[in-house]
Design an enzyme around this catalytic site. Structure first.
Site, PDB file in Angstrom:
ATOM      1  N   SER A  96      -0.238  27.684  -3.566  1.00 16.49           N
ATOM      2  CA  SER A  96       0.431  28.887  -3.768  1.00 16.49           C
ATOM      3  C   SER A  96       0.007  29.375  -5.180  1.00 16.49           C
ATOM      4  O   SER A  96      -0.227  30.721  -5.354  1.00 16.49           O
ATOM      5  CB  SER A  96       2.039  29.146  -3.668  1.00 16.49           C
ATOM      6  OG  SER A  96       2.293  28.559  -2.604  1.00 16.49           O
ATOM      7  N   HIS A 148      15.613  11.367  13.076  1.00 16.70           N
ATOM      8  CA  HIS A 148      14.211  11.388  13.930  1.00 16.70           C
ATOM      9  C   HIS A 148      13.356  10.379  13.377  1.00 16.70           C
ATOM     10  O   HIS A 148      12.525  10.185  14.315  1.00 16.70           O
ATOM     11  CB  HIS A 148      13.638  12.929  13.821  1.00 16.70           C
ATOM     12  CG  HIS A 148      12.923  13.076  12.518  1.00 16.70           C
ATOM     13  ND1 HIS A 148      13.313  14.124  11.512  1.00 16.70           N
ATOM     14  CD2 HIS A 148      12.042  12.430  11.800  1.00 16.70           C
ATOM     15  CE1 HIS A 148      12.647  14.254  10.516  1.00 16.70           C
ATOM     16  NE2 HIS A 148      11.921  13.112  10.529  1.00 16.70           N
ATOM     17  N   HIS A 149      13.825   9.536  12.559  1.00 16.90           N
ATOM     18  CA  HIS A 149      12.991   8.459  12.023  1.00 16.90           C
ATOM     19  C   HIS A 149      13.360   7.230  13.080  1.00 16.90           C
ATOM     20  O   HIS A 149      12.881   6.256  13.001  1.00 16.90           O
ATOM     21  CB  HIS A 149      12.797   7.833  10.900  1.00 16.90           C
ATOM     22  CG  HIS A 149      12.484   9.114   9.727  1.00 16.90           C
ATOM     23  ND1 HIS A 149      11.089   9.086   9.476  1.00 16.90           N
ATOM     24  CD2 HIS A 149      13.097  10.071   9.101  1.00 16.90           C
ATOM     25  CE1 HIS A 149      10.973  10.141   8.687  1.00 16.90           C
ATOM     26  NE2 HIS A 149      11.985  10.772   8.591  1.00 16.90           N
ATOM     27  N   SER A 161      13.472   6.487 -13.206  1.00 15.49           N
ATOM     28  CA  SER A 161      12.467   7.322 -13.866  1.00 15.49           C
ATOM     29  C   SER A 161      12.239   8.738 -13.105  1.00 15.49           C
ATOM     30  O   SER A 161      12.336   9.686 -13.842  1.00 15.49           O
ATOM     31  CB  SER A 161      11.138   6.555 -13.536  1.00 15.49           C
ATOM     32  OG  SER A 161       9.931   7.442 -13.912  1.00 15.49           O
ATOM     33  N   GLU A 207      12.561  12.456   0.767  1.00 18.35           N
ATOM     34  CA  GLU A 207      11.740  11.985   0.132  1.00 18.35           C
ATOM     35  C   GLU A 207      10.575  12.713   0.472  1.00 18.35           C
ATOM     36  O   GLU A 207       9.561  13.154  -0.040  1.00 18.35           O
ATOM     37  CB  GLU A 207      11.743  10.391   0.224  1.00 18.35           C
ATOM     38  CG  GLU A 207      10.547  10.030  -0.345  1.00 18.35           C
ATOM     39  CD  GLU A 207      10.253  10.000  -1.743  1.00 18.35           C
ATOM     40  OE1 GLU A 207      11.277  10.143  -2.445  1.00 18.35           O
ATOM     41  OE2 GLU A 207       8.997   9.751  -2.439  1.00 18.35           O
ATOM     42  N   HIS A 213       0.939  -1.247   0.132  1.00 22.17           N
ATOM     43  CA  HIS A 213      -0.113   0.065  -0.098  1.00 22.17           C
ATOM     44  C   HIS A 213       0.803   1.393   0.074  1.00 22.17           C
ATOM     45  O   HIS A 213       0.771   2.021  -0.724  1.00 22.17           O
ATOM     46  CB  HIS A 213      -1.102  -0.178   1.200  1.00 22.17           C
ATOM     47  CG  HIS A 213      -1.549   1.318   1.608  1.00 22.17           C
ATOM     48  ND1 HIS A 213      -2.575   1.900   0.927  1.00 22.17           N
ATOM     49  CD2 HIS A 213      -1.158   2.163   2.595  1.00 22.17           C
ATOM     50  CE1 HIS A 213      -2.868   3.142   1.644  1.00 22.17           C
ATOM     51  NE2 HIS A 213      -2.226   3.290   2.441  1.00 22.17           N
ATOM     52  N   THR A 265       8.422  26.074   7.795  1.00 21.15           N
ATOM     53  CA  THR A 265       6.919  25.711   7.253  1.00 21.15           C
ATOM     54  C   THR A 265       5.812  26.461   7.834  1.00 21.15           C
ATOM     55  O   THR A 265       4.898  26.716   7.106  1.00 21.15           O
ATOM     56  CB  THR A 265       6.749  24.124   7.934  1.00 21.15           C
ATOM     57  OG1 THR A 265       7.778  23.364   7.461  1.00 21.15           O
ATOM     58  CG2 THR A 265       5.480  23.457   7.160  1.00 21.15           C
ATOM     59  N   TYR A 281       9.749  15.535   1.806  1.00 21.76           N
ATOM     60  CA  TYR A 281       9.755  16.887   1.252  1.00 21.76           C
ATOM     61  C   TYR A 281       9.380  16.964  -0.167  1.00 21.76           C
ATOM     62  O   TYR A 281       8.667  17.687  -0.693  1.00 21.76           O
ATOM     63  CB  TYR A 281      10.804  17.807   1.887  1.00 21.76           C
ATOM     64  CG  TYR A 281      10.727  17.972   3.315  1.00 21.76           C
ATOM     65  CD1 TYR A 281      11.453  17.193   4.219  1.00 21.76           C
ATOM     66  CD2 TYR A 281       9.907  18.994   3.788  1.00 21.76           C
ATOM     67  CE1 TYR A 281      11.184  17.253   5.396  1.00 21.76           C
ATOM     68  CE2 TYR A 281       9.652  18.911   5.176  1.00 21.76           C
ATOM     69  CZ  TYR A 281      10.154  18.255   6.064  1.00 21.76           C
ATOM     70  OH  TYR A 281       9.839  18.340   7.268  1.00 21.76           O
ATOM     71  N   ARG A 313       2.164   0.117  15.254  1.00 16.65           N
ATOM     72  CA  ARG A 313       1.537   0.060  13.853  1.00 16.65           C
ATOM     73  C   ARG A 313       2.074  -1.407  13.369  1.00 16.65           C
ATOM     74  O   ARG A 313       2.570  -2.265  14.048  1.00 16.65           O
ATOM     75  CB  ARG A 313       2.133   1.275  13.244  1.00 16.65           C
ATOM     76  CG  ARG A 313       3.645   1.262  13.277  1.00 16.65           C
ATOM     77  CD  ARG A 313       4.304   2.536  12.595  1.00 16.65           C
ATOM     78  NE  ARG A 313       4.240   2.356  11.273  1.00 16.65           N
ATOM     79  CZ  ARG A 313       5.013   3.099  10.442  1.00 16.65           C
ATOM     80  NH1 ARG A 313       5.946   4.259  10.723  1.00 16.65           N
ATOM     81  NH2 ARG A 313       4.891   3.439   8.980  1.00 16.65           N
ATOM     82  N   HIS A 316      14.140  11.092   4.573  1.00 21.13           N
ATOM     83  CA  HIS A 316      13.488  12.440   5.129  1.00 21.13           C
ATOM     84  C   HIS A 316      13.419  13.267   3.697  1.00 21.13           C
ATOM     85  O   HIS A 316      12.324  13.944   3.532  1.00 21.13           O
ATOM     86  CB  HIS A 316      14.251  12.850   6.189  1.00 21.13           C
ATOM     87  CG  HIS A 316      13.186  13.807   6.586  1.00 21.13           C
ATOM     88  ND1 HIS A 316      12.126  13.625   7.308  1.00 21.13           N
ATOM     89  CD2 HIS A 316      13.100  15.192   6.163  1.00 21.13           C
ATOM     90  CE1 HIS A 316      11.351  14.776   7.501  1.00 21.13           C
ATOM     91  NE2 HIS A 316      12.058  15.959   7.069  1.00 21.13           N
ATOM     92  N   TRP A 329       7.235  -0.534   4.180  1.00 17.47           N
ATOM     93  CA  TRP A 329       7.857   0.263   2.974  1.00 17.47           C
ATOM     94  C   TRP A 329       9.233   0.621   2.963  1.00 17.47           C
ATOM     95  O   TRP A 329      10.054   0.781   2.062  1.00 17.47           O
ATOM     96  CB  TRP A 329       6.903   1.224   2.348  1.00 17.47           C
ATOM     97  CG  TRP A 329       7.247   2.565   3.056  1.00 17.47           C
ATOM     98  CD1 TRP A 329       6.892   2.857   4.440  1.00 17.47           C
ATOM     99  CD2 TRP A 329       8.191   3.367   2.761  1.00 17.47           C
ATOM    100  NE1 TRP A 329       7.265   4.207   4.629  1.00 17.47           N
ATOM    101  CE2 TRP A 329       7.802   4.543   3.601  1.00 17.47           C
ATOM    102  CE3 TRP A 329       8.764   3.861   1.487  1.00 17.47           C
ATOM    103  CZ2 TRP A 329       8.722   5.832   3.497  1.00 17.47           C
ATOM    104  CZ3 TRP A 329       9.534   5.269   1.429  1.00 17.47           C
ATOM    105  CH2 TRP A 329       9.463   5.987   2.396  1.00 17.47           C
ATOM    106  N   ASP A 365       7.982  23.086 -24.893  1.00 15.43           N
ATOM    107  CA  ASP A 365       7.973  21.531 -24.356  1.00 15.43           C
ATOM    108  C   ASP A 365       8.639  21.709 -23.259  1.00 15.43           C
ATOM    109  O   ASP A 365       9.499  22.679 -23.150  1.00 15.43           O
ATOM    110  CB  ASP A 365       8.141  20.706 -25.662  1.00 15.43           C
ATOM    111  CG  ASP A 365       7.411  19.366 -25.283  1.00 15.43           C
ATOM    112  OD1 ASP A 365       7.722  18.635 -24.226  1.00 15.43           O
ATOM    113  OD2 ASP A 365       6.451  18.881 -25.844  1.00 15.43           O
TER     114      ASP A 365
END
Lengths: 384, 528
Positions: free
Chosen positions: B269, B303-304, B170, B256, B78, B329, B258, B451, B254, B143, B107
């Site tokens: 915006s 921090h993960h 890709s 990723e 998922h 942020t 963002y 989890r 991390h 994941w 283009d």
């Protein structure tokens, strides 16, 4: 999902609201816990939560006022201002100040939590798929060692197709479903207990919310942590790092006893250990081995190899009619003792005693149509 | 900003090829954008179906539907599908459609590489999903594929690794295209500080992708060699360290996240000023804030990993750096609110999704700030509190921005207006159900539910049931979205929309007809 179940679920919802004794809608917040650490962590949590609530009220409040007042349908004409260096500075500096004021108590708490020095006793915790092993390293309990697994009744109830639902589980187990073990970790109150955490196979994590922390158990490495529990009681936790199929089924139970009760428990454990050692040197009857083996199988092997011995191939091979279970007993002993590296088959040499290993191997060799030999505890001991 | 619009030019506009081969061989940024977006929509439903299985099993305690191993595959795939198959391709599709039109280019800079970047993806996901049919099943280690657990996977393991490599290639190629296009093909007069914010956020995102996807490739290659070539990168017995994987993975991981949100910031915006009829507040601050977030994203990864047993100094550093990210942020949120303030707002569907984004992404940001406090994180880590946090920022954040963008620009792309009544219905159904789905997960995590578990203790039953009901309604509501998109593309033959679809819209793309010609700007407009 059966429509009946969905309907029952939706009907249950209002009933649950009307029956507060049965419902846990008030399960909303972190527990305060029973240690200084857990209290400090709870306080930090509440402070940051309130900070966020206040900022939320300000920001969402401004948005809601704007959406109500500054709308075209109310005839609002758009202003054209589009920058303000002053505002940018203000709303950069104020958050920085708020964050610094959070960082100070957080730093203090973290430093206290990491200070493992001056402990009164040490316990080694090993995570293994899918149970915990506890070794008392020093102090009056030195040498006590056992494996703590999900309680067998819970293990049966959680199988796919066991036909359980919320009400049935609540009746059978109260609020301890999947939080009960066969042998809890027993510790004395009022003592600083140092934990050494490691794992035998994959990464696990030892977590008891009431103690206020969790720590990863990493194979090949040793982590340290500590706790000091003042209040006798039963504290329940869970593995908190995905460790495979049964990650959700390896709970933790810590029983904190007043020092006198703890000493009594230690004496009783040492007595039982002496009996087990004696049992390992005698010759057992086939029937006794099979009876004991069936219990060991249910607690340790059935999750993968299934109660009917058919397994879930190819990941979990069948034992019924298998070459290992019907062939040379030495090979059978070897697989159970040492596992199969690179697969989910763990090494049981440190998890089960000679008697239990002999019993479960004999059970496997004499069940589901297998008719084979008997393996004695002494045979297992010789093969180690 | 005034422009000289290109109308038709003297040399022929040959138009697209006919039939299926048009889509296989196209080098046109609009066609490739469409391919990415439709692919992303399909993957959104595939990943969504897996979420439905998860919520169905978690509807009650006890195991009713699937066995624990398959459940773990559901949670794992998922996430992989949603992150790499839905959100990232959708943002890339938006980049392809919009960047050339927004900067006045005909283009993308590298059109053939553009085609290849897209067509790798269906192949990669076929490989990944085919692992469900192999011995040992689909990936089931999360994941994040931490070793040693991920090395216990069956025959599908090399296919998963290869699929991840392909997705990375890709993304890297797409990003190179974005950077080269933006830096070289802007219309005369469009300085960097005159670009729409969506172009800025994609420029920065592209640099993040180029910097970090190779790191992921390195991490998964080390997993591959540990499994097949006798290396011991992550095996203590051979002198390695499983925690090293986590460091390498999250050094990618991390930035990723963002990557998954910066394009969203660009979209919001664009939309809020249009419907507030007021310029974006603090344009240059918004650019600097985005750049700060991108820079800070490289120094917060651990921090993960607060619970792995890092030295205290490390934990403190990562805690402080993570708390710092809240500042830029927050600046962005305050700037959006200031854009709304004293505007003259109307609330068409794109604006509803944009406002929903600002509110609910902020809620996700709050739980993120709580997670940054390392000692508190010891209680939150690996619980449903984290699951609630990242779903707020990814679903009510990234996904909402993609839906907002779709409603906002689909009339431009197709020349047809979507059904406003159905759009609003989609918004309200989604917003109510998404909160029923994810808000209670904060409670579950705080109360002690880990989890990645298929079954749980009875005291978690009530909130899990509520969450599952929210999930089912949310899932069903997305079918409405697919219907709306389909109807809009097909068109009703009558209501053709003007070039400037929205009264308050600004930007070069609104100077082109709706739908725009096959080659957008064959003569560069001049930007004042």
């Amino acid at each position: 999902m059966k429509p009946k179940t969905i309907w029952r679920g939706l009907c249950a919802a209002p009933a649950l609201l009307a029956a507060p004794a049965m419902a846990e809608w008030n399960l909303l917040n972190l527990p305060k816990g029973v240690t200084d650490t857990s209290h400090a962590v709870f306080d930090l949590h509440m402070i940051i939560l309130w900070v966020c609530v206040v900022i939320g009220i300000v920001v969402f409040g401004a948005m809601i006022i704007a959406m109500l007042k500054h709308r075209k349908s109310k005839g609002a004409v758009a202003a054209q201002f589009h920058e303000s260096t002053t505002m940018e500075i203000v709303w950069t500096i104020i958050p920085i100040l708020i964050l610094v004021s959070m960082a100070i108590p957080a730093t203090k708490t973290l430093l206290a939590m990491e200070d493992v020095g001056d402990a009164d006793m040490t316990i080694k915790i090993t995570g293994v798929q899918w149970k915990w092993k506890y070794d008392y390293i020093d102090g009056e309990a030195a040498g006590i060692s056992f494996v703590s697994s999900l309680h067998p009744e819970h293990n049966e109830a959680r199988l796919l197709g066991a036909g359980m639902d919320t009400e049935t589980l609540r009746e059978k187990f109260g609020d301890t479903y999947l939080r009960e073990v066969d042998k809890p970790l027993v510790v004395p109150t009022g003592k600083k207990i140092r934990f050494l955490l490691t794992a035998a196979d994959v990464i696990h994590s030892w977590w008891v919310p009431d103690l206020g922390w969790k720590k990863d158990a990493i194979p090949g490495f040793v982590n340290e942590s500590w706790t000091l529990i003042e209040k006798p009681g039963v504290y329940r936790g869970k593995c908190a790092e995905l460790c495979g199929k049964d990650h959700g089924f390896m709970p933790i139970v810590v029983v904190a006893k007043a020092p006198a009760d703890y000493a009594a428990w230690v004496a009783q454990q040492k007595g039982a250990a002496a009996e087990t050692a004696a049992a390992a040197s005698k010759t057992w009857s086939k029937d006794d081995l099979i009876a004991r083996g069936q219990e060991v199988y249910a607690a340790n092997c059935a999750a993968c190899h299934q109660p009917n011995g058919k397994g879930l191939p190819p990941a979990f091979p069948a034992l019924a009619g298998s070459a290992i279970a019907t062939g040379d007993p030495a090979k059978h002993i070897e697989v159970v003792l040492n596992g199969r590296p690179g697969t989910a088959m763990a090494a049981y040499r440190d998890l089960l005693s000679d008697v239990d290993l002999a019993a479960v191997i004999t059970y496997e060799r004499n069940s589901w149509g297998n008719s084979g030999s008997v393996v004695q505890p002494a045979d297992v001991k010789a093969a180690r | 900003m005034s422009t000289a619009t290109a109308t038709h030019d003297d040399h022929h506009d040959h138009g697209p090829a006919k039939g299926l081969m048009r889509w296989v061989t196209t080098t046109n940024h609009k066609d490739i954008g469409t391919l990415y977006l439709l692919f992303a929509l399909l993957m959104f439903f595939i990943g969504g179906a897996m979420a439905m299985v998860i919520r169905a099993e978690l509807f009650q305690p006890g195991m009713q539907l699937v066995d624990p191993q398959f459940f773990n595959s559901m949670t794992t795939v998922h996430a992989l599908v949603m992150i790499f198959g839905a959100v990232m391709p959708a943002f890339t599709g938006l980049a392809n459609w919009l960047i050339p039109m927004m900067i006045g280019a005909p283009d993308m800079a590298l059109p053939r590489m553009n085609n290849f970047s897209f067509w790798i993806l269906p192949f990669a996901f076929t490989l990944l999903l085919s692992t469900f049919f192999m011995n040992g099943g689909a990936p089931a280690g999360g994941w994040t594929i931490y070793p040693p657990l991920s090395l216990q996977m069956g025959d599908g393991f090399p296919f998963m690794i290869f699929a991840i490599h392909l997705m990375g290639i890709s993304s890297i190629m797409g990003s190179i295209n974005v950077v080269v296009t933006i830096l070289n093909m802007r219309a005369p007069g469009m300085t960097l500080m005159k670009m729409p914010l969506f172009v800025w956020t994609w420029l920065i995102t592209a640099y993040l992708l180029i910097a970090t996807m190779p790191v992921l490739a390195g991490a998964v290659t080390m997993l591959l060699t540990d499994k097949f070539a006798g290396t011991s990168f992550f095996n203590a017995a051979g002198g390695g360290d499983p925690v090293m994987y986590q460091h390498i993975f999250w050094f990618f991981g991390h930035p990723e996240v963002y990557i998954l949100i910066l394009p969203a910031f660009g979209i919001i915006s664009a939309i809020v000023p249009t419907f507030a009829r007021k310029p974006l507040f603090g344009y240059s601050s918004m650019v600097y804030a985005t750049a700060s977030i991108a820079f800070l994203s490289f120094i917060v990864w651990a921090h993960h990993m607060f619970t792995v047993g890092m030295p205290v100094v490390g934990e403190l550093f990562f805690m402080y750096a993570t708390m710092m990210i809240a500042v830029p942020t927050g600046v962005k949120v305050f700037n959006w609110v200031s854009t709304m303030w004293k505007g003259s707002m109307t609330f068409e569907t794109p604006m509803l999704f944009a406002i929903g984004f600002i509110m609910m992404f902020t809620i996700g940001g709050f739980s993120g700030l709580m997670l940054a406090i390392a000692p508190a994180d010891f209680q939150y880590h690996d619980t449903y509190f984290v699951v609630a946090h990242f779903h707020y920022v990814l679903v009510t954040g990234a996904v909402y921005s993609i839906m907002a963008a779709t409603y906002y620009w689909l009339p431009k792309w197709t020349g047809n207006m979507y059904d406003e009544r159905l759009g609003k219905l989609h918004f309200w159904l989604s917003t109510i159900s998404v909160n029923v789905l994810f808000f209670p997960q904060h409670f579950l995590g705080l109360a002690g539910m880990p989890r990645r578990i298929p079954d749980y203790s009875v005291q978690f039953a009530d909130w899990n049931m509520v969450s599952s009901i929210g999930g089912f309604v949310f899932g069903a509501s997305q079918l409405l979205f697919a219907w709306i998109v389909y109807k809009t593309i097909k068109g009703r033959g009558k209501e053709q929309v003007p070039a400037k679809v929205w009264e308050g819209a600004q930007g070069l793309e609104w100077t082109l007809p709706s739908p725009p010609p096959y080659h957008s700007f064959t003569e560069a407009p001049v930007v004042k």
